[in-house]
Motif scaffolding. Sequence first.
Motif, PDB file in Angstrom:
ATOM      1  N   GLY A  52       0.808  -1.211   0.000  1.00 39.76           N
ATOM      2  CA  GLY A  52       0.000   0.000   0.000  1.00 39.76           C
ATOM      3  C   GLY A  52       0.838   1.256   0.000  1.00 39.76           C
ATOM      4  N   VAL A  53       2.037   1.176  -0.599  1.00 42.62           N
ATOM      5  CA  VAL A  53       2.978   2.295  -0.618  1.00 42.62           C
ATOM      6  C   VAL A  53       3.553   2.426  -2.020  1.00 42.62           C
ATOM      7  CG1 VAL A  53       5.172   3.186   0.282  1.00 42.62           C
ATOM      8  CG2 VAL A  53       3.595   1.999   1.815  1.00 42.62           C
ATOM      9  N   THR A  54       3.687   3.662  -2.504  1.00 45.37           N
ATOM     10  CA  THR A  54       4.359   3.904  -3.783  1.00 45.37           C
ATOM     11  C   THR A  54       5.867   3.907  -3.543  1.00 45.37           C
ATOM     12  OG1 THR A  54       2.520   5.212  -4.632  1.00 45.37           O
ATOM     13  CG2 THR A  54       4.672   5.512  -5.691  1.00 45.37           C
ATOM     14  N   LEU A  55       6.579   2.984  -4.167  1.00 40.57           N
ATOM     15  CA  LEU A  55       8.013   2.822  -3.947  1.00 40.57           C
ATOM     16  C   LEU A  55       8.855   3.531  -5.007  1.00 40.57           C
ATOM     17  CD1 LEU A  55       7.970  -0.977  -3.059  1.00 40.57           C
ATOM     18  CD2 LEU A  55       8.203   0.936  -1.462  1.00 40.57           C
ATOM     19  N   PHE A  56       8.281   3.777  -6.175  1.00 42.87           N
ATOM     20  CA  PHE A  56       9.039   4.365  -7.274  1.00 42.87           C
ATOM     21  C   PHE A  56       8.253   5.511  -7.906  1.00 42.87           C
ATOM     22  CE2 PHE A  56      10.584   0.056  -6.915  1.00 42.87           C
ATOM     23  CZ  PHE A  56      11.951   0.180  -7.085  1.00 42.87           C
ATOM     24  N   LYS A  57       9.007   6.490  -8.377  1.00 37.87           N
ATOM     25  CA  LYS A  57       8.434   7.550  -9.197  1.00 37.87           C
ATOM     26  C   LYS A  57       8.644   7.175 -10.652  1.00 37.87           C
ATOM     27  CE  LYS A  57       9.349  11.178  -5.796  1.00 37.87           C
ATOM     28  NZ  LYS A  57      10.066  12.462  -5.510  1.00 37.87           N
ATOM     29  N   ARG A  58       7.575   7.217 -11.441  1.00 31.52           N
ATOM     30  CA  ARG A  58       7.652   6.866 -12.858  1.00 31.52           C
ATOM     31  C   ARG A  58       8.027   8.115 -13.652  1.00 31.52           C
ATOM     32  NH1 ARG A  58       5.624   3.074  -9.270  1.00 31.52           N
ATOM     33  NH2 ARG A  58       5.319   1.077 -10.352  1.00 31.52           N
ATOM     34  N   GLU A  59       9.215   8.091 -14.266  1.00 33.31           N
ATOM     35  CA  GLU A  59       9.701   9.237 -15.029  1.00 33.31           C
ATOM     36  C   GLU A  59      10.200   8.760 -16.388  1.00 33.31           C
ATOM     37  OE1 GLU A  59      12.749  10.904 -12.589  1.00 33.31           O
ATOM     38  OE2 GLU A  59      11.334  11.841 -11.176  1.00 33.31           O
ATOM     39  N   ARG A  60       9.435   9.082 -17.443  1.00 32.32           N
ATOM     40  CA  ARG A  60       9.834   8.738 -18.810  1.00 32.32           C
ATOM     41  C   ARG A  60      10.182   7.248 -18.915  1.00 32.32           C
ATOM     42  NH1 ARG A  60      13.738  13.829 -20.621  1.00 32.32           N
ATOM     43  NH2 ARG A  60      12.171  15.468 -20.278  1.00 32.32           N
ATOM     44  N   ARG A  61       9.262   6.423 -18.482  1.00 30.29           N
ATOM     45  CA  ARG A  61       9.396   4.965 -18.582  1.00 30.29           C
ATOM     46  C   ARG A  61      10.540   4.430 -17.718  1.00 30.29           C
ATOM     47  NH1 ARG A  61       9.117   2.966 -24.657  1.00 30.29           N
ATOM     48  NH2 ARG A  61       8.739   1.004 -23.520  1.00 30.29           N
ATOM     49  N   ARG A  62      11.018   5.217 -16.775  1.00 31.90           N
ATOM     50  CA  ARG A  62      12.040   4.760 -15.831  1.00 31.90           C
ATOM     51  C   ARG A  62      11.469   4.799 -14.418  1.00 31.90           C
ATOM     52  NH1 ARG A  62      17.224   4.308 -17.395  1.00 31.90           N
ATOM     53  NH2 ARG A  62      17.917   4.629 -15.245  1.00 31.90           N
ATOM     54  N   LEU A  63      11.986   3.942 -13.576  1.00 28.23           N
ATOM     55  CA  LEU A  63      11.571   3.894 -12.179  1.00 28.23           C
ATOM     56  C   LEU A  63      12.660   4.500 -11.313  1.00 28.23           C
ATOM     57  CD1 LEU A  63      10.068   0.282 -11.920  1.00 28.23           C
ATOM     58  CD2 LEU A  63       8.886   2.419 -12.409  1.00 28.23           C
ATOM     59  N   ARG A  64      12.316   5.525 -10.560  1.00 30.27           N
ATOM     60  CA  ARG A  64      13.263   6.140  -9.634  1.00 30.27           C
ATOM     61  C   ARG A  64      12.770   5.918  -8.215  1.00 30.27           C
ATOM     62  NH1 ARG A  64      14.317  11.271  -7.449  1.00 30.27           N
ATOM     63  NH2 ARG A  64      12.534  12.207  -8.542  1.00 30.27           N
ATOM     64  N   PRO A  65      13.532   5.159  -7.384  1.00 29.59           N
ATOM     65  CA  PRO A  65      13.053   4.849  -6.030  1.00 29.59           C
ATOM     66  C   PRO A  65      12.954   6.097  -5.164  1.00 29.59           C
ATOM     67  CG  PRO A  65      15.330   4.154  -6.297  1.00 29.59           C
ATOM     68  CD  PRO A  65      14.851   4.558  -7.655  1.00 29.59           C
ATOM     69  N   THR A  66      11.931   6.138  -4.342  1.00 32.35           N
ATOM     70  CA  THR A  66      11.786   7.232  -3.381  1.00 32.35           C
ATOM     71  C   THR A  66      12.810   7.048  -2.258  1.00 32.35           C
ATOM     72  OG1 THR A  66      10.187   6.026  -2.028  1.00 32.35           O
ATOM     73  CG2 THR A  66       9.321   7.327  -3.882  1.00 32.35           C
ATOM     74  N   GLU A  67      13.028   8.078  -1.466  1.00 31.59           N
ATOM     75  CA  GLU A  67      13.973   7.967  -0.355  1.00 31.59           C
ATOM     76  C   GLU A  67      13.548   6.881   0.645  1.00 31.59           C
ATOM     77  OE1 GLU A  67      16.961   9.249   0.189  1.00 31.59           O
ATOM     78  OE2 GLU A  67      16.840  10.054  -1.836  1.00 31.59           O
ATOM     79  N   PRO A  68      12.257   6.836   1.035  1.00 33.73           N
ATOM     80  CA  PRO A  68      11.851   5.724   1.921  1.00 33.73           C
ATOM     81  C   PRO A  68      12.078   4.355   1.283  1.00 33.73           C
ATOM     82  CG  PRO A  68      10.198   7.459   1.936  1.00 33.73           C
ATOM     83  CD  PRO A  68      11.156   7.806   0.841  1.00 33.73           C
ATOM     84  N   ALA A  69      11.916   4.276  -0.050  1.00 36.25           N
ATOM     85  CA  ALA A  69      12.131   2.994  -0.724  1.00 36.25           C
ATOM     86  C   ALA A  69      13.603   2.585  -0.650  1.00 36.25           C
ATOM     87  CB  ALA A  69      11.680   3.080  -2.177  1.00 36.25           C
ATOM     88  N   LEU A  70      14.521   3.546  -0.775  1.00 38.92           N
ATOM     89  CA  LEU A  70      15.941   3.230  -0.690  1.00 38.92           C
ATOM     90  C   LEU A  70      16.301   2.709   0.702  1.00 38.92           C
ATOM     91  CD1 LEU A  70      17.509   6.219  -2.670  1.00 38.92           C
ATOM     92  CD2 LEU A  70      17.364   3.824  -3.386  1.00 38.92           C
ATOM     93  N   ALA A  71      15.726   3.324   1.738  1.00 40.56           N
ATOM     94  CA  ALA A  71      15.957   2.838   3.098  1.00 40.56           C
ATOM     95  C   ALA A  71      15.385   1.424   3.265  1.00 40.56           C
ATOM     96  CB  ALA A  71      15.332   3.790   4.107  1.00 40.56           C
ATOM     97  N   TYR A  72      14.196   1.201   2.708  1.00 43.14           N
ATOM     98  CA  TYR A  72      13.589  -0.131   2.767  1.00 43.14           C
ATOM     99  C   TYR A  72      14.454  -1.148   2.019  1.00 43.14           C
ATOM    100  CZ  TYR A  72       9.901  -3.694   2.149  1.00 43.14           C
ATOM    101  OH  TYR A  72       9.165  -4.853   2.138  1.00 43.14           O
ATOM    102  N   ALA A  73      15.023  -0.736   0.884  1.00 41.29           N
ATOM    103  CA  ALA A  73      15.859  -1.634   0.093  1.00 41.29           C
ATOM    104  C   ALA A  73      17.100  -2.074   0.871  1.00 41.29           C
ATOM    105  CB  ALA A  73      16.274  -0.957  -1.212  1.00 41.29           C
ATOM    106  N   ARG A  74      17.666  -1.164   1.666  1.00 42.08           N
ATOM    107  CA  ARG A  74      18.841  -1.542   2.465  1.00 42.08           C
ATOM    108  C   ARG A  74      18.486  -2.634   3.471  1.00 42.08           C
ATOM    109  NH1 ARG A  74      19.947   4.117   1.947  1.00 42.08           N
ATOM    110  NH2 ARG A  74      18.789   4.582   3.863  1.00 42.08           N
TER     111      ARG A  74
END
Length: 300
Positions: A52-74
């Motif tokens: 229930g959380v948006t993890l990526f910003k969609r920019e020109r067919r690319r996915l850019r992780p949000t700051e909270p997503a990067l922390a979650y990824a670690r």
Amino acid sequence: MALPRRYIPSISLLAAFEAVCRTGSTAAAARELDLTQGAVSRLIQNLEGQLGVTLFKRERRRLRPTEPALAYARDVRKALELIARASLGLRANPGGGVLSLAILPTFGTRWLAPRLGAFLAAHPGITLNLGTRLRPFDFDSETFDAAIHFGIRMWPGAEHMPLFEERIIACCSAAFAAEHPMREPADLLDLPLLQLESRPNAWGAWFAHHGLEAPHTQGMLFDQFAPMMQAAAHGVGVALLPEFLADAEIREGRLIRTPGDIVAGVGTYYLVWPEGAEVTLPLAAFRDWIAAEAKASAGA
């Protein structure tokens, strides 16, 4: 109390998410995971839907992780590494336990390694995995069960068991001694004195013990004992070495002792493990064994 299922995503969802964050694109993650790019994108969408959380910003067919997503990824990366290590350990040793130990490089090769055969022979069901670390680390961010530490009781969030105190002797090569005759500790004042990064005050303490003031000019600086011992053996200068490390070099004639006493070092060797963590059978066995070995070594 069990966590709700939505907060425990499947490995496939987490692996795709971590790979996209690390590689920077769904295409690179797809190649790494041997999936199609569309499959990786769907896995990411499913993870976002489950959490229930948006993890990526969609920019020109690319996915850019949000700051909270990067922390979650670690955190996800640590969890996946832990699962992988546990799986490898189980496969390598299905009948016993695994102990992952961080060691100081020279201590590990010169003191611990020659004794490990006896430990493994006495505990055939235990697999011991070793990794080198020079400085304290966060047990929460590493997958080690315990570590060998030198210094004072300063490792945060860890239990400490002292092994033995360091005893220091000054050594050089026979050729260096022949070129620079030494009859008393004061004769070392004008010689090249090899330094260790982790023992910046060692020479000061050694000279103070002998009633002398350390010189301001010093010698080469090293980050580990092993290259410093090699430099001393090749006549570069005089090295201050722990007695247990220098013994073999002296017996085999690569180094000789210079004039001066055996001096107390600047710290103690410890076995450390996470504070409050469950002491597993492999850790308990290793702790008892190394305590007995350290006592015998100190007595010798």
